[in-house]
Design an enzyme around this catalytic site. Structure first.
Site, PDB file in Angstrom:
ATOM      1  N   GLY A 172     -13.030  21.723  31.948  1.00  0.00           N
ATOM      2  CA  GLY A 172     -11.969  22.332  31.157  1.00  0.00           C
ATOM      3  C   GLY A 172     -10.813  22.772  32.025  1.00  0.00           C
ATOM      4  N   GLY A 173     -10.318  23.983  31.762  1.00  0.00           N
ATOM      5  CA  GLY A 173      -9.161  24.505  32.488  1.00  0.00           C
ATOM      6  C   GLY A 173      -9.428  24.647  33.973  1.00  0.00           C
ATOM      7  N   GLY A 407      12.607  -3.574  50.312  1.00  0.00           N
ATOM      8  CA  GLY A 407      12.558  -2.185  49.845  1.00  0.00           C
ATOM      9  C   GLY A 407      11.519  -1.394  50.603  1.00  0.00           C
ATOM     10  N   ALA A 408      10.418  -2.045  50.941  1.00  0.00           N
ATOM     11  CA  ALA A 408       9.354  -1.346  51.658  1.00  0.00           C
ATOM     12  C   ALA A 408       9.834  -0.909  53.045  1.00  0.00           C
ATOM     13  CB  ALA A 408       8.129  -2.236  51.765  1.00  0.00           C
TER      14      ALA A 408
HETATM   15  C1  HXC Z   1     -19.704  30.960  28.850  1.00  0.00           C
HETATM   16  C2  HXC Z   1     -21.068  29.556  30.025  1.00  0.00           C
HETATM   17  C3  HXC Z   1     -20.024  28.624  30.150  1.00  0.00           C
HETATM   18  C4  HXC Z   1     -18.775  28.936  29.562  1.00  0.00           C
HETATM   19  C5  HXC Z   1     -21.744  27.847  31.153  1.00  0.00           C
HETATM   20  N1  HXC Z   1     -22.113  29.038  30.661  1.00  0.00           N
HETATM   21  N2  HXC Z   1     -20.476  27.542  30.860  1.00  0.00           N
HETATM   22  N3  HXC Z   1     -20.898  30.723  29.385  1.00  0.00           N
HETATM   23  N4  HXC Z   1     -18.664  30.121  28.938  1.00  0.00           N
HETATM   24  N5  HXC Z   1     -17.732  28.109  29.660  1.00  0.00           N
HETATM   25  C6  HXC Z   1     -23.393  29.696  30.780  1.00  0.00           C
HETATM   26  C7  HXC Z   1     -24.488  29.023  29.995  1.00  0.00           C
HETATM   27  O1  HXC Z   1     -24.476  29.466  28.668  1.00  0.00           O
HETATM   28  C8  HXC Z   1     -25.722  29.502  30.745  1.00  0.00           C
HETATM   29  O2  HXC Z   1     -25.987  30.822  30.361  1.00  0.00           O
HETATM   30  C9  HXC Z   1     -25.245  29.558  32.186  1.00  0.00           C
HETATM   31  O3  HXC Z   1     -23.813  29.620  32.132  1.00  0.00           O
HETATM   32  C10 HXC Z   1     -25.629  28.336  32.986  1.00  0.00           C
HETATM   33  O4  HXC Z   1     -25.217  27.195  32.256  1.00  0.00           O
HETATM   34  P1  HXC Z   1     -26.189  25.963  31.945  1.00  0.00           P
HETATM   35  O5  HXC Z   1     -25.597  25.212  30.852  1.00  0.00           O
HETATM   36  O6  HXC Z   1     -27.593  26.457  31.804  1.00  0.00           O
HETATM   37  O7  HXC Z   1     -26.078  25.166  33.316  1.00  0.00           O
HETATM   38  P2  HXC Z   1     -26.107  23.599  33.532  1.00  0.00           P
HETATM   39  O8  HXC Z   1     -27.200  22.980  32.757  1.00  0.00           O
HETATM   40  O9  HXC Z   1     -26.106  23.418  35.013  1.00  0.00           O
HETATM   41  O10 HXC Z   1     -24.730  23.051  32.935  1.00  0.00           O
HETATM   42  C11 HXC Z   1     -23.488  23.432  33.491  1.00  0.00           C
HETATM   43  C12 HXC Z   1     -22.318  22.976  32.615  1.00  0.00           C
HETATM   44  C13 HXC Z   1     -22.542  23.462  31.149  1.00  0.00           C
HETATM   45  C14 HXC Z   1     -22.221  21.450  32.645  1.00  0.00           C
HETATM   46  C15 HXC Z   1     -21.056  23.553  33.207  1.00  0.00           C
HETATM   47  O11 HXC Z   1     -22.876  24.835  31.183  1.00  0.00           O
HETATM   48  C16 HXC Z   1     -21.341  23.282  30.298  1.00  0.00           C
HETATM   49  O12 HXC Z   1     -21.091  22.189  29.795  1.00  0.00           O
HETATM   50  N6  HXC Z   1     -20.600  24.373  30.070  1.00  0.00           N
HETATM   51  C17 HXC Z   1     -19.408  24.300  29.246  1.00  0.00           C
HETATM   52  C18 HXC Z   1     -18.330  23.518  29.921  1.00  0.00           C
HETATM   53  C19 HXC Z   1     -17.030  23.480  29.146  1.00  0.00           C
HETATM   54  O13 HXC Z   1     -16.919  22.761  28.150  1.00  0.00           O
HETATM   55  N7  HXC Z   1     -16.083  24.278  29.577  1.00  0.00           N
HETATM   56  C20 HXC Z   1     -14.813  24.253  28.968  1.00  0.00           C
HETATM   57  C21 HXC Z   1     -14.506  25.589  28.457  1.00  0.00           C
HETATM   58  S1  HXC Z   1     -12.903  25.500  27.746  1.00  0.00           S
HETATM   59  P3  HXC Z   1     -27.460  31.412  30.295  1.00  0.00           P
HETATM   60  O14 HXC Z   1     -27.281  32.771  29.728  1.00  0.00           O
HETATM   61  O15 HXC Z   1     -28.244  30.493  29.435  1.00  0.00           O
HETATM   62  O16 HXC Z   1     -27.951  31.414  31.712  1.00  0.00           O
HETATM   63  C22 HXC Z   1     -11.806  25.659  29.011  1.00  0.00           C
HETATM   64  C23 HXC Z   1     -10.369  25.584  28.578  1.00  0.00           C
HETATM   65  C24 HXC Z   1      -9.500  26.314  29.509  1.00  0.00           C
HETATM   66  O17 HXC Z   1     -12.112  25.820  30.131  1.00  0.00           O
HETATM   67  C25 HXC Z   1      -8.118  25.746  29.406  1.00  0.00           C
HETATM   68  C26 HXC Z   1      -7.193  26.401  30.369  1.00  0.00           C
HETATM   69  C27 HXC Z   1      -5.932  25.576  30.509  1.00  0.00           C
END
Ligand code: HXC
Length: 517
Positions: A172-173, A407-408
């Protein structure tokens, strides 16, 4: 026990608690995945005992989705300052053991604090990224936090070096902060960068991909060029940060550091007098040339796996850092294309922003022709490199080894783009185009009308090559400052750089430029 002693004990306990991040179980999980914790990474990166941590007691302020019960001291990021080889650096290390290293409002405040300090002190910022992106429970506050970081990345750009290591997922971000920094380092099989993960990709486009295929280290090193370095292990990433910084000044007001060397400045490299093959279409390895002329053969290549037809990286001459840009005859004959232009332009601009002199080694047959390149906008992308060299005010030393066409030729730091010292080997060919192409244009009609077209073209080509396939035509006009003996290249570059050390050149005042993007 006195009240004060109790309070000190409490502090020690709290510190111990903070140091545990997300707790022992989460640390075990991190280790089981072959990853280090944020604090372990910091210990590896900094000079021993130099780390001073800030904001250890920060906690998030969210009350959504039961978050008030999920509190961790430090809130998922370890921040502070320390030294690398005795030089001050600021850093932040996201702690995946705490809510997946996800970015909260308070985590962003912690990161912004070290970035602000780095700007005030004029020291590099290093990000050790390992995060699931914006903390979903915090909604717009997490987004605002990212925006605050991005804004600082932008203002710090060109002021202090910013280095991002990606040591886990970066979704994501989270990917945009690294993209705004100067260098991104990824670990093979362990780090990922993507705007939207595989699940979202499948939902939206029905494309099924793994994390590795979508945004693994190899993908970004070879295909997208998003990362500058792809390394095997976390330890390599950490070592690389230390090495990279050794070539760089602390900020844009400083000169590059000097690393004393015992490599003689007047070392002659006889092999270079024989490196150019007799056949102009035959390749040789530009890495051999670079290795032969720089201090101790040490070259830190940037973007090694991307656009291999151009080589960029850091080296030293007589101890002082330089940025090297060199066409690679061994890859696509060293032709310039979209990716090579983008790669080199970004590097040239980095060097110029941080007072790193540029040494350009030229052997380029031209720009790659064809619809693929034209439709992809090679005009604009090639213009980036042209622009980057033309605006650069750092010392620029150019050596033309063999081909330098059209050009290069202009793009590769020619005299009129304010190349300071332009040298050529006796094997240089500086012309509008190569002999074969030129006679096709000039004598096609004559050849067609003759009984032996091939003979006519061969004769004309020989005539053309005699007239143009040499460095003396350009030298006659002062476009080349001297024709040098290849084995003496190191010495001549060092002498040129010594002369140029006090160079002062200022571009016209403007709000900012408008480089073709
Ligand atoms: C809150 C999160 C989180 C998130 C992970 N966790 N990402 N909590 N917000 N974005 C938490 C999980 O719930 C979990 O909590 C712990 O962190 C570990 O994550 P797991 O999933 O168990 O780990 P893993 O299997 O290694 O997977 C990692 C991961 C996956 C691939 C990163 O967690 C994932 O897909 N997360 C979301 C990624 C995503 O889509 N992010 C985009 C957000 S939007 P517990 O309590 O169970 O331990 C964004 C937009 C911003 O970023 C734009 C700005 C310009």
């Amino acid at each position: 026990m006195s009240t004060q002693t109790n309070k000190v004990e409490e502090l020690i306990e709290l510190r111990a608690q903070a140091r545990l991040g997300g707790g022992e179980k989460a640390i075990e999980k991190q280790h089981a995945q072959g990853k280090y914790t944020a604090r372990e990474r910091i210990t590896m990166l900094l000079d021993e005992g130099s780390f001073e941590e800030l904001d250890m007691f920060v906690q998030h302020r969210s009350h959504n989705f039961g978050m008030e019960k999920k509190q961790f001291l430090g809130d998922g990021v370890v921040t502070g300052y320390g030294t690398i080889n005795g030089r001050l650096v600021y850093l932040f290390a996201q702690d995946f053991t705490v809510i997946g290293g996800s970015l909260s409002e308070t985590m962003a405040l912690k990161i912004c604090k070290v970035m602000d300090l780095a700007m005030q002190m004029g020291a590099p910022v290093i990000g050790l990224n390992d995060s699931g992106g914006a903390r979903i429970q915090e909604g717009v506050n997490a987004l605002a936090g990212y925006a605050e970081i991005f804004q600082r990345n932008i203002l710090a750009s060109g002021v202090v070096p910013q280095i991002s290591t990606i040591l886990g997922p970066c979704a994501g971000g989270a990917v945009y902060s690294p993209a705004l920094t100067d260098f991104t380092i990824m670990v093979q099989g362990a780090s990922y960068m993507f705007l939207t993960g595989p699940k979202v990709v499948e939902t939206v486009t029905h494309e099924v991909v793994t994390q590795e295929q979508l945004g693994g280290a190899e993908v970004h090193a070879r295909k997208s060029g998003v990362s500058h370095f792809s390394v095997e292990k976390e330890e390599d990433a950490i070592d690389l940060v230390r090495k990279l910084l050794s070539f760089l000044p602390q900020n844009n007001m400083e000169e590059t550091p000097v690393k004393p060397t015992s490599d003689p400045i007047d070392r002659l490299e006889d092999s270079l007098n024989e490196i150019i093959p007799d056949n102009a279409n035959q390749a040789y390895d530009m890495y051999e040339v670079i290795g032969a002329i720089v201090d101790d053969g040490e070259f830190l290549e940037v973007h090694a796996d991307y656009a291999k037809n151009i080589i960029v990286g850091f080296a030293r001459f007589n101890g002082r850092s330089v940025g090297i840009v060199a066409n690679q005859p061994k890859a696509l004959a060293g032709v310039l294309d979209i990716n090579a232009s983008r790669k080199a332009a970004r590097f040239v601009r980095f060097c110029d922003a941080f007072n790193v002199p540029l040494v350009t080694l030229v052997d380029v047959p031209g720009f790659l022709p064809g619809t693929g390149q034209e439709y992809g906008g090679v005009i604009v992308h090639g213009a980036k490199l042209l622009y980057a060299y033309g605006e650069a005010t750092v010392p620029k030393v150019t050596v033309t080894l063999r081909k330098s066409y059209g050009g290069a030729h202009i793009v590769m730091s020619c005299k009129q783009l304010r190349g300071d010292m332009n040298y050529a080997w006796p094997t240089a060919e500086i012309a509008v185009m190569g002999g074969a192409g030129a006679v096709e244009v000039l004598y096609a009609k004559e050849a067609k009308e003759s009984s032996d077209p091939a003979k006519v073209l061969a004769e004309k080509e020989a005539e053309y090559n005699k007239a143009f396939a040499n460095p003396y035509n350009a030298a006659k006009y002062g476009y080349i400052d001297d024709v040098i003996e290849p084995r003496n290249t190191r010495f001549r570059i060092i002498r040129a750089l010594q002369q140029l050390a006090t160079k002062k050149q200022v571009n016209p005042a403007k709000k900012h430029d408008n480089i073709p993007l």
